[in-house]
Motif scaffolding. Structure first.
Motif, short mmCIF file in Angstrom:
data_model
loop_
_atom_site.label_atom_id
_atom_site.label_comp_id
_atom_site.label_asym_id
_atom_site.label_seq_id
_atom_site.Cartn_x
_atom_site.Cartn_y
_atom_site.Cartn_z
N THR A 1 -4.67 8.42 4.00
CA THR A 1 -4.39 9.71 4.65
C THR A 1 -5.69 10.49 4.65
O THR A 1 -6.56 10.28 3.80
CB THR A 1 -3.30 10.50 3.90
OG1 THR A 1 -3.72 10.71 2.56
CG2 THR A 1 -1.98 9.77 3.93
N ASN A 2 -5.84 11.34 5.61
CA ASN A 2 -7.05 12.16 5.72
C ASN A 2 -6.67 13.61 5.86
O ASN A 2 -5.60 13.93 6.38
CB ASN A 2 -7.89 11.74 6.93
CG ASN A 2 -8.38 10.33 6.82
OD1 ASN A 2 -7.79 9.43 7.40
ND2 ASN A 2 -9.43 10.11 6.06
N ARG B 1 0.84 -1.21 0.00
CA ARG B 1 0.00 0.00 0.00
C ARG B 1 0.87 1.25 0.00
O ARG B 1 1.87 1.31 0.72
CB ARG B 1 -0.91 0.03 1.23
CG ARG B 1 -1.71 -1.23 1.46
CD ARG B 1 -3.13 -1.30 0.98
NE ARG B 1 -4.01 -0.18 1.07
CZ ARG B 1 -5.06 -0.09 1.87
NH1 ARG B 1 -5.32 -1.05 2.74
NH2 ARG B 1 -5.85 0.95 1.83
N THR B 2 0.48 2.22 -0.79
CA THR B 2 1.18 3.49 -0.85
C THR B 2 0.29 4.59 -0.31
O THR B 2 -0.86 4.72 -0.72
CB THR B 2 1.60 3.83 -2.30
OG1 THR B 2 2.44 2.78 -2.79
CG2 THR B 2 2.35 5.15 -2.35
N LEU B 3 0.84 5.36 0.61
CA LEU B 3 0.14 6.53 1.15
C LEU B 3 0.76 7.77 0.55
O LEU B 3 1.98 7.85 0.42
CB LEU B 3 0.32 6.60 2.67
CG LEU B 3 -0.25 5.47 3.49
CD1 LEU B 3 0.24 5.57 4.92
CD2 LEU B 3 -1.76 5.52 3.46
N ALA B 4 -0.07 8.73 0.18
CA ALA B 4 0.42 10.00 -0.33
C ALA B 4 -0.05 11.09 0.63
O ALA B 4 -1.24 11.21 0.91
CB ALA B 4 -0.10 10.25 -1.74
N TYR B 5 0.89 11.85 1.15
CA TYR B 5 0.60 12.95 2.06
C TYR B 5 0.83 14.26 1.35
O TYR B 5 1.84 14.41 0.67
CB TYR B 5 1.59 12.99 3.23
CG TYR B 5 1.63 11.85 4.16
CD1 TYR B 5 0.83 11.85 5.28
CD2 TYR B 5 2.52 10.81 3.98
CE1 TYR B 5 0.91 10.83 6.20
CE2 TYR B 5 2.60 9.78 4.88
CZ TYR B 5 1.80 9.80 5.99
OH TYR B 5 1.88 8.79 6.89
N TYR C 1 -2.99 13.87 7.26
CA TYR C 1 -2.34 13.14 8.34
C TYR C 1 -2.61 11.65 8.21
O TYR C 1 -3.50 11.22 7.49
CB TYR C 1 -2.81 13.66 9.72
CG TYR C 1 -4.21 13.23 10.10
CD1 TYR C 1 -4.41 12.14 10.95
CD2 TYR C 1 -5.33 13.91 9.63
CE1 TYR C 1 -5.69 11.75 11.31
CE2 TYR C 1 -6.61 13.53 9.99
CZ TYR C 1 -6.79 12.45 10.82
OH TYR C 1 -8.05 12.04 11.17
N PHE C 2 -1.81 10.88 8.93
CA PHE C 2 -1.95 9.43 8.98
C PHE C 2 -1.51 8.98 10.36
O PHE C 2 -0.61 9.57 10.95
CB PHE C 2 -1.09 8.76 7.91
CG PHE C 2 -1.24 7.26 7.87
CD1 PHE C 2 -2.38 6.67 7.34
CD2 PHE C 2 -0.26 6.43 8.39
CE1 PHE C 2 -2.53 5.29 7.32
CE2 PHE C 2 -0.41 5.05 8.37
CZ PHE C 2 -1.54 4.49 7.83
#
Length: 180
Positions: free
Chosen positions: A114-115, A53-57, A62-63
């Motif tokens: 991320t939110n 899984r890749t998160l983009a900020y 935030y995460f």
């Protein structure tokens, strides 16, 4: 405010459990071990690869990292004129557990995204950062703001991860013990 107090890539602040990240350059993919932390990006863009899984900020997102996990991170947008800047808040599991007992918390959905930080969470972070300019107030006000930030995180869309981490029989708590 964060920029005035950042010294190098990672700056441990006078506020317990709060670190400022700053970089004036994009980076190649770098391995790291994520600790239980809430990360709020103030400026720039970062990606993190955890498993498949890749998160983009980006700024304002935030995460919550609920367990220790190997990851690969990369700063995508960062320059000397507009450096990447982020705040890290190390999670206090006992604090989260206490809040679960004292407060009814919201129920939410998928926690591996991320939110965007809402105004209440950003306001709590802003007040926490102001303490860096008033170090004599840190011993009194930082614990209260830490409680508020943890409460806001629990109320948010990633709160389920924190609830699982705080429950001794929760899946994330079991993963954390097995990893340790």
């Amino acid at each position: 405010m964060a920029g005035r107090h950042a010294r190098g890539r990672r700056t441990k602040t006078a506020i317990p459990r709060v670190t400022i990240g700053r970089s004036g350059l994009p980076t190649p993919p770098l391995p790291e071990l994520c600790q239980p932390t809430a990360l709020l990006v103030l400026q720039g863009t970062k990606t993190v690869l955890i498993g498949d899984r890749t998160l983009a900020y980006s700024a304002g997102s935030y995460f919550v990292y609920a367990v220790e996990a190997p990851a690969t991170s990369q700063l995508i947008e960062a320059s000397s004129a507009c450096p990447y800047m982020a705040l890290a808040f190390a999670i206090d599991i006992e604090l989260i557990a206490g809040l679960l007992i004292d407060h009814r918390v919201a129920i939410d959905g998928d926690s591996f995204v991320t939110n965007t930080a809402d105004d209440d969470l950003l306001d709590a972070w802003r007040r926490m950062l102001r303490l860096l300019d008033r170090p004599e107030e840190i011993p009194v006000l930082a614990p209260m703001l830490e409680h508020e930030i943890a409460f806001r995180l629990l109320q948010g869309p990633q709160g389920e991860k924190l609830r699982q981490l705080a429950r001794a029989d929760g899946r994330l708590s079991q993963i954390r013990r097995a990893t340790a």
